[in-house]
Design an enzyme around this catalytic site. Structure first.
Site, PDB file in Angstrom:
ATOM      1  N   HIS A   5      34.807  41.070  52.811  1.00 26.86           N
ATOM      2  CA  HIS A   5      34.177  40.744  51.536  1.00 26.86           C
ATOM      3  C   HIS A   5      33.821  39.269  51.517  1.00 26.86           C
ATOM      4  CE1 HIS A   5      33.289  40.854  47.256  1.00 26.86           C
ATOM      5  NE2 HIS A   5      33.907  39.707  47.167  1.00 26.86           N
TER       6      HIS A   5
ATOM      7  N   ASP B 277      37.593  47.315  35.997  1.00 29.66           N
ATOM      8  CA  ASP B 277      37.146  45.990  36.420  1.00 29.66           C
ATOM      9  C   ASP B 277      35.753  45.696  35.869  1.00 29.66           C
ATOM     10  OD1 ASP B 277      37.028  43.511  38.096  1.00 29.66           O
ATOM     11  OD2 ASP B 277      35.401  44.639  39.019  1.00 29.66           O
TER      12      ASP B 277
ATOM     13  N   ARG C 286      34.922  39.334  30.210  1.00 31.29           N
ATOM     14  CA  ARG C 286      35.234  37.955  30.624  1.00 31.29           C
ATOM     15  C   ARG C 286      33.985  37.081  30.607  1.00 31.29           C
ATOM     16  NH1 ARG C 286      37.221  39.070  36.248  1.00 31.29           N
ATOM     17  NH2 ARG C 286      37.207  36.805  36.463  1.00 31.29           N
TER      18      ARG C 286
ATOM     19  N   SER D 253      40.197  41.210  40.584  1.00 29.33           N
ATOM     20  CA  SER D 253      38.904  41.886  40.474  1.00 29.33           C
ATOM     21  C   SER D 253      38.337  42.187  41.866  1.00 29.33           C
ATOM     22  CB  SER D 253      37.949  40.987  39.669  1.00 29.33           C
ATOM     23  OG  SER D 253      36.617  41.411  39.784  1.00 29.33           O
TER      24      SER D 253
ATOM     25  N   LYS E  22      38.356  46.151  44.093  1.00 22.79           N
ATOM     26  CA  LYS E  22      37.148  46.835  44.586  1.00 22.79           C
ATOM     27  C   LYS E  22      37.289  47.193  46.074  1.00 22.79           C
ATOM     28  CE  LYS E  22      34.510  43.671  42.523  1.00 22.79           C
ATOM     29  NZ  LYS E  22      34.260  43.033  41.235  1.00 22.79           N
TER      30      LYS E  22
HETATM   31  N1  URA Z   1      33.488  38.357  41.684  1.00 29.12           N
HETATM   32  C1  URA Z   1      34.181  39.453  41.320  1.00 29.12           C
HETATM   33  O1  URA Z   1      34.019  40.503  41.916  1.00 29.12           O
HETATM   34  N2  URA Z   1      35.045  39.354  40.307  1.00 29.12           N
HETATM   35  C2  URA Z   1      35.252  38.225  39.638  1.00 29.12           C
HETATM   36  O2  URA Z   1      36.063  38.209  38.730  1.00 29.12           O
HETATM   37  C3  URA Z   1      34.519  37.090  40.003  1.00 29.12           C
HETATM   38  C4  URA Z   1      33.633  37.193  41.033  1.00 29.12           C
END
Ligand code: URA
Ligand code: CA
Length: 435
Positions: free
Chosen positions: A82, A161, A168, A183, A187
């Site tokens: 990632h 999320d 947020r 977060s 994923k």
């Molecule tokens: N990228 C994400 O996937 N989540 C966040 O909270 C910030 C950046």
């Protein structure tokens, strides 16, 4: 359990229990807890933080809020990568075939891009015919047979999320390390990863501009991974200038092909070897990153990484002849050179602005509904630290007839800064965080 008591507890700086975190996240995902209560909790987290155990619990509750991809039918350790997001970041296209060529299974779910350039799927779709709509069965079979497959994300992964991120975004609580770390990790885990390699970018074009914050984020994610039994390594890399030279979909595909031939830009090659080495170690195909790097270099040198890319493109319906004949990839109508109006040294390449220029030319989506133009983009001819003379070509725009050339040229001139004193090229790999 009263939601207001949980919010108060976090406000006072105490740790929440696993049950309390479950109550918040599952309650929110089901619509039983309103936005205003979760907002108050997120702000309390922003000021009070979360300990390692809480952050890991939050991550796993977000994973449980939706589907989890089951990759157990794929043999071997599934290592996912990632990136926290950069400009012209072509690494996935290079890394996938490279690590698959040394025997690490690559089972990647990818998305489309929004903003400066396309995502990995958009770039792959530059190959005429390429499709990422595979069934899970076909996806698993291809990884087992060939070693690599990329599928568009269809399943509803981590809905909690998605909801929390949107909240947020409008409550000034994005910039909290435990919330960002959970977060991102949720994923990857929902996408089926056994082990994770993170590329945490720092610098002007990055989400985490300050290196110290990038390191904190990297450490928080590695701790989560360790806590939930997903071996995780994070590389902190420079995003003070775009990676490689190409920014734009088919242009980046060409750059990836060059890199798989061993003829790519030095920075892109270096980062791919570094990230790839950690993937190979986590995948159990080498004992040390140094040994892994040698294996990866051998795959570039003997053509097996490029051959893997060829077979991968073919397997997913793409015209693999384009690998040897890049003119079969979508191309712009014409090119326009942007030249230096003074002599000196390139001191900065503002990634964000350059990404925006590529988007203006059509390489990225301004809104989710926009269409992408695969052929257009920007190719940088100079990088930070390079000397330039007045009249030298700084960048080449690949444009459509009637494209906003003047506007983009002006923006680019501003984004490519030239100074009189010598400037050294930035260090690309700023550090590696291991468990
Ligand atoms: N990228 C994400 O996937 N989540 C966040 O909270 C910030 C950046
Ligand atoms: Ca690039």
């Amino acid at each position: 359990m009263r939601t207001s008591d949980i919010i108060r507890k976090k406000r006072e700086g105490d740790s929440l229990s696993p049950d309390e975190i479950r109550h918040l996240i599952q309650g929110y995902a089901k619509g039983e807890i309103p936005d205003y209560q979760l907002s108050a909790w997120a702000m309390a987290v922003f000021f009070q933080g979360m300990d390692e155990r809480e952050t890991a619990d939050l991550t796993m509750e977000m994973v449980r809020s939706g589907d989890v991809v089951d990759l157990s039918a794929i043999q071997g350790v599934k290592v996912d990568k990632h990136s926290t997001g950069g400009v012209g970041d072509t690494t996935t296209l290079v890394l996938g075939p490279m690590v698959a060529a040394v025997g690490v299974p690559v089972a990647k779910l990818s998305g489309r891009g929004l903003g400066h350039t396309g995502g990995t799927i958009d770039k792959l779709e530059s190959f005429p015919g390429f499709s990422t709509s595979l069934s899970t069965t076909a996806f698993v079979r291809q990884v087992n047979d060939l070693g690599i497959a990329v599928m568009g994300q269809t399943a509803a992964l981590t809905p909690a999320d998605k909801q929390l991120y949107a909240l947020r975004d409008v409550t000034a609580t994005v910039d909290s390390i435990p919330l960002i770390a959970s977060s991102i990790m949720s994923k990857k885990i929902a996408a089926g990863a056994d082990a994770i390699v993170l590329d945490v970018k720092t610098g002007g074009g990055a989400f985490m501009k300050a290196e110290e914050r990038a390191r904190e984020l990297a450490e928080a994610m590695v701790r989560i991974g360790t806590h939930v039994n997903r071996r995780t390594v994070a590389v902190i890399s420079d995003m003070d200038q775009p990676l490689g030279r190409a920014v734009g979909n088919a242009l980046e595909v060409r750059e990836a092909i060059d890199t798989l031939r061993g003829e790519g830009p030095a920075d892109l090659t270096e980062l791919c070897l570094e990230l790839g080495a950690h993937m190979v170690v986590l995948g159990g195909r080498a004992d040390t990153p140094e040994e892994a790097k040698q294996r990866l270099k051998a795959c570039l040198a003997d053509g097996s990484a490029l051959e893997m890319f060829r077979r991968f493109v073919q397997a997913q319906g793409g015209d693999a002849r384009a690998i040897d004949h890049p003119e079969l990839l979508p191309q712009a109508d014409h090119v326009v050179e942007v030249t230096a109006d003074r002599s000196g040294t390139v001191s900065a390449l503002e990634s964000e602005t350059i990404g925006l220029c590529a988007m203006k030319l059509g390489a990225g989506r301004e809104t989710k509904e926009s269409d992408i133009d695969y052929g257009v983009g920007v190719v940088l001819e100079k990088k930070v630290g390079d000397p330039v003379r007045e009249g030298d070509v700084l960048a080449v725009l690949h444009v459509r007839k009637g494209g906003p050339v003047d506007e983009v040229t002006e923006k680019l001139r501003f984004a490519i800064r030239i100074e009189n004193h010598a400037v050294s090229a930035p260090v690309l790999i700023k550090g590696v965080v291991t468990p």
